[in-house]
Scaffold this active site. Structure first.
Site, mmCIF file in Angstrom:
data_model
loop_
_atom_site.group_PDB
_atom_site.id
_atom_site.type_symbol
_atom_site.label_atom_id
_atom_site.label_comp_id
_atom_site.label_asym_id
_atom_site.label_seq_id
_atom_site.Cartn_x
_atom_site.Cartn_y
_atom_site.Cartn_z
ATOM 1 N N HIS A 1 -42.228 47.899 60.658
ATOM 2 C CA HIS A 1 -42.206 48.830 61.788
ATOM 3 C C HIS A 1 -40.912 49.631 61.744
ATOM 4 O O HIS A 1 -39.871 49.112 61.361
ATOM 5 C CB HIS A 1 -42.276 48.060 63.118
ATOM 6 C CG HIS A 1 -42.661 48.941 64.260
ATOM 7 N ND1 HIS A 1 -41.738 49.708 64.943
ATOM 8 C CD2 HIS A 1 -43.865 49.210 64.794
ATOM 9 C CE1 HIS A 1 -42.376 50.402 65.878
ATOM 10 N NE2 HIS A 1 -43.667 50.126 65.809
ATOM 11 N N ASP B 1 -50.818 46.283 64.790
ATOM 12 C CA ASP B 1 -52.106 46.495 64.097
ATOM 13 C C ASP B 1 -52.574 45.285 63.320
ATOM 14 O O ASP B 1 -53.692 45.288 62.795
ATOM 15 C CB ASP B 1 -51.960 47.692 63.130
ATOM 16 C CG ASP B 1 -51.772 48.978 63.905
ATOM 17 O OD1 ASP B 1 -50.823 49.729 63.610
ATOM 18 O OD2 ASP B 1 -52.553 49.207 64.848
HETATM 19 C C1 SDX Z 1 -47.852 51.716 64.287
HETATM 20 O O1 SDX Z 1 -43.707 54.072 65.541
HETATM 21 C C2 SDX Z 1 -44.458 53.315 66.277
HETATM 22 O O2 SDX Z 1 -44.097 52.817 67.314
HETATM 23 C C3 SDX Z 1 -45.830 53.062 65.703
HETATM 24 C C4 SDX Z 1 -46.700 52.089 66.486
HETATM 25 C C5 SDX Z 1 -47.074 52.624 67.853
HETATM 26 O O3 SDX Z 1 -47.358 51.812 68.741
HETATM 27 O O4 SDX Z 1 -47.193 53.865 67.980
HETATM 28 O O5 SDX Z 1 -45.990 50.854 66.633
HETATM 29 C C6 SDX Z 1 -48.013 51.802 65.768
HETATM 30 O O6 SDX Z 1 -47.998 52.707 63.605
HETATM 31 C C7 SDX Z 1 -47.445 50.386 63.681
HETATM 32 C C8 SDX Z 1 -47.219 50.478 62.139
HETATM 33 C C9 SDX Z 1 -48.592 50.453 61.453
HETATM 34 N N1 SDX Z 1 -48.427 50.736 60.022
HETATM 35 C C10 SDX Z 1 -48.598 49.779 59.086
HETATM 36 O O7 SDX Z 1 -48.793 48.574 59.336
HETATM 37 C C11 SDX Z 1 -48.550 50.288 57.646
HETATM 38 C C12 SDX Z 1 -47.643 49.369 56.796
HETATM 39 N N2 SDX Z 1 -46.264 49.514 57.278
HETATM 40 C C13 SDX Z 1 -45.433 50.477 56.638
HETATM 41 O O8 SDX Z 1 -46.000 51.487 55.904
HETATM 42 C C14 SDX Z 1 -44.067 50.703 57.239
HETATM 43 O O9 SDX Z 1 -43.552 49.480 57.580
HETATM 44 C C15 SDX Z 1 -43.983 51.640 58.434
HETATM 45 C C16 SDX Z 1 -44.593 52.953 58.135
HETATM 46 C C17 SDX Z 1 -44.616 51.015 59.627
HETATM 47 C C18 SDX Z 1 -42.494 51.829 58.736
HETATM 48 O O10 SDX Z 1 -41.963 52.446 57.638
HETATM 49 P P1 SDX Z 1 -40.409 52.903 57.601
HETATM 50 O O11 SDX Z 1 -39.713 52.576 58.875
HETATM 51 O O12 SDX Z 1 -40.374 54.332 57.133
HETATM 52 O O13 SDX Z 1 -39.805 51.939 56.580
HETATM 53 P P2 SDX Z 1 -39.754 52.204 55.012
HETATM 54 O O14 SDX Z 1 -41.069 52.774 54.561
HETATM 55 O O15 SDX Z 1 -38.514 52.953 54.703
HETATM 56 O O16 SDX Z 1 -39.660 50.698 54.428
HETATM 57 C C19 SDX Z 1 -38.414 50.024 54.328
HETATM 58 C C20 SDX Z 1 -38.579 49.083 53.158
HETATM 59 C C21 SDX Z 1 -39.072 49.797 51.896
HETATM 60 O O17 SDX Z 1 -38.668 49.004 50.793
HETATM 61 P P3 SDX Z 1 -37.282 49.452 49.995
HETATM 62 O O18 SDX Z 1 -37.480 50.934 49.613
HETATM 63 O O19 SDX Z 1 -36.157 49.262 51.002
HETATM 64 O O20 SDX Z 1 -37.212 48.545 48.806
HETATM 65 O O21 SDX Z 1 -39.591 48.098 53.462
HETATM 66 C C22 SDX Z 1 -40.686 48.269 52.567
HETATM 67 C C23 SDX Z 1 -40.567 49.658 51.984
HETATM 68 O O22 SDX Z 1 -41.192 49.694 50.690
HETATM 69 N N3 SDX Z 1 -41.906 48.135 53.397
HETATM 70 C C24 SDX Z 1 -42.994 47.453 53.030
HETATM 71 C C25 SDX Z 1 -43.859 47.531 54.125
HETATM 72 N N4 SDX Z 1 -43.297 48.252 55.104
HETATM 73 C C26 SDX Z 1 -42.072 48.620 54.643
HETATM 74 N N5 SDX Z 1 -43.320 46.787 51.879
HETATM 75 C C27 SDX Z 1 -44.529 46.213 51.869
HETATM 76 N N6 SDX Z 1 -45.427 46.227 52.897
HETATM 77 C C28 SDX Z 1 -45.108 46.874 54.028
HETATM 78 N N7 SDX Z 1 -45.980 46.898 55.035
#
Ligand code: SDX
Length: 392
Positions: free
Chosen positions: A271, A328
């Site tokens: 998140h 989710d």
């Molecule tokens: C919602 O914003 C809100 O409040 C949203 C929400 C709402 O109520 O409106 O809460 C609802 O959208 C919840 C999130 C639902 N999405 C998912 O579950 C999809 C999977 N999650 C990710 O794609 C990710 O965690 C996000 C999009 C939710 C957040 O992404 P960020 O904050 O941009 O973080 P990032 O992509 O920069 O990740 C940081 C690190 C990275 O690794 P490094 O580059 O540091 O090595 O964490 C890793 C990412 O690769 N990472 C994951 C991951 N999420 C982040 N690796 C594997 N699986 C994951 N799910």
């Protein structure tokens, strides 16, 4: 460039506005709507009551809530000509795409709703949106099934109407199951608002140009559709079903999620703000156990979800990145137990988030926020001479 432009892709460190609606603390996993904890609201309030709180700022009295429901009921009839629009879609169209189109089309049948220059017009736009959005959201499912489109029953409650609009057939009246209605009510509350998430920021951005509420909410539906945002609840179930089909080997998917060369992410994890457990995920996980037990539903997917959660919570990659289950991760398991089809999960999210979108749009307009228009850092070509066609 006048002054210094701070580049902040994804606005990770930017505040776009002030707001009195929702408070989040990502470190402590706190979520409050207008100062009330999400735990209290999910347990003690109902969805229309929380919608009123989000939109108007206070918990309603019995009289205020009854009046709000009465005023919403004035607008639960959707213009019959809207059916011509939905008939233009193939049955296979994703419900979120149909919902975005129908929501925007509401402006055509309610042109005055674009101008909300006073409190009365604002209140009317709020009630129209709450009333009509729920109906057209269920029409997307009915259309995909080839079922007749249902009408809101003004003698029944908002959440019960959702189930009726979805599942009542001319041959089979819908009988409300209080366990189902209560679970849905709680789920809608938990999705109510979440400060400046992607779809809410979109609703505010579109509304900042003084586009109408229907057009702004339609844009929010499109932003929510993405698998990184609201579309994640559908992606979680598809991921869990795939793991189940492949013998439940969660470790293989954990490895894929950690492999930088693999675009696969563990959907429902991570998140932008919560670097601790998403408080909503805790409540939904508990509700999933209760609802499945009460309905007597044995779902192997729930066991896989729990196994995946356990291994992720112990895994160095996930722990070092503060990746926890988000809203989710478990919601789809409840929707499935209630008979909601997977491609309708994100529509469920939109119905829950509607009062939050409305509240934030209303606040943006009442605060007379300026039109949203961020700057950029230009990295393209410096000035160059035009090249005639025969010299290219
Ligand atoms: C919602 O914003 C809100 O409040 C949203 C929400 C709402 O109520 O409106 O809460 C609802 O959208 C919840 C999130 C639902 N999405 C998912 O579950 C999809 C999977 N999650 C990710 O794609 C990710 O965690 C996000 C999009 C939710 C957040 O992404 P960020 O904050 O941009 O973080 P990032 O992509 O920069 O990740 C940081 C690190 C990275 O690794 P490094 O580059 O540091 O090595 O964490 C890793 C990412 O690769 N990472 C994951 C991951 N999420 C982040 N690796 C594997 N699986 C994951 N799910």
């Amino acid at each position: 460039l006048s002054g210094v432009i701070t580049l902040d892709p994804g606005y990770k460190n930017s505040g776009s506005c002030t707001s009195e609606i929702t408070f989040l603390d990502g470190e402590l996993g706190i979520l409050r709507y207008r100062g009330y904890s999400i735990e209290d609201l999910a347990e003690k309030a109902d969805f229309l009551e929380v919608s009123y709180l989000l939109i108007f700022g206070e918990l309603p009295t019995v009289k205020q809530l009854a009046q709000f429901e009465t005023d919403i009921r004035k607008y639960t009839l959707v213009n019959e000509e809207m059916k011509n629009i939905i008939d233009g879609f193939p049955k296979t169209a994703h419900p979120m795409g149909v919902l975005a189109a129908l929501t925007s089309a509401l402006t055509a049948f309610n042109p005055k709703s674009v101008n909300v220059e006073n409190e009365k017009e604002m209140y009317e736009a709020v009630c129209k949106t709450m009333g009509k959005f729920l109906v057209i959201a269920t029409w997307t499912y009915r259309k995909s099934m080839g079922y007749p489109l249902n009408y809101y029953d003004n003698t029944k409650g908002y959440v019960e109407n959702f189930m009726r609009l979805m599942f009542e057939l001319p041959t089979e009246p819908y009988t409300a199951n209080p366990v189902v209605i209560d679970a849905l009510d709680k789920l809608f509350i938990l999705h109510g608002d979440h400060e400046q998430n992607c779809s809410t920021s979109t609703v505010r951005m579109v509304g900042s140009s003084h586009a109408g509420l229907f057009a702004s909410v339609s844009a929010g539906v499109s932003a929510l559709w993405g698998p990184l945002h609201g579309g994640a609840n559908q992606a979680v179930l598809e991921m869990l079903e795939e793991i189940h089909r492949n013998g439940g080997d969660a470790d293989k998917y954990m490895a894929k999620a950690k492999d930088k060369n693999d675009p696969f992410r563990l959907m429902g994890f991570g998140h932008r703000v919560y670097k601790n457990f998403d408080p909503r995920a805790k409540i939904i996980k508990k509700a999933a156990n209760e609802v499945l037990a009460t309905l007597g539903v044995e779902d192997p997917i729930l066991a896989i979800a729990k196994k995946l959660e356990e291994s992720a919570l112990e895994d160095e990659y996930f722990k070092s990145r503060n990746l926890y289950p988000n809203v989710d991760f478990y919601s789809g398991i409840i929707y499935r137990a209630l008979g909601i089809p997977t491609d309708m999960f994100t529509v469920m999210f939109a119905i829950g988030r509607l009062p939050g979108w409305i509240a934030q749009w209303k606040e943006m307009r009442e605060n007379k926020e300026p039109i949203g228009r961020p700057r950029q850092v230009y990295t393209g070509h410096p000035l160059r001479d035009f090249v005639p066609t025969d010299k290219r």
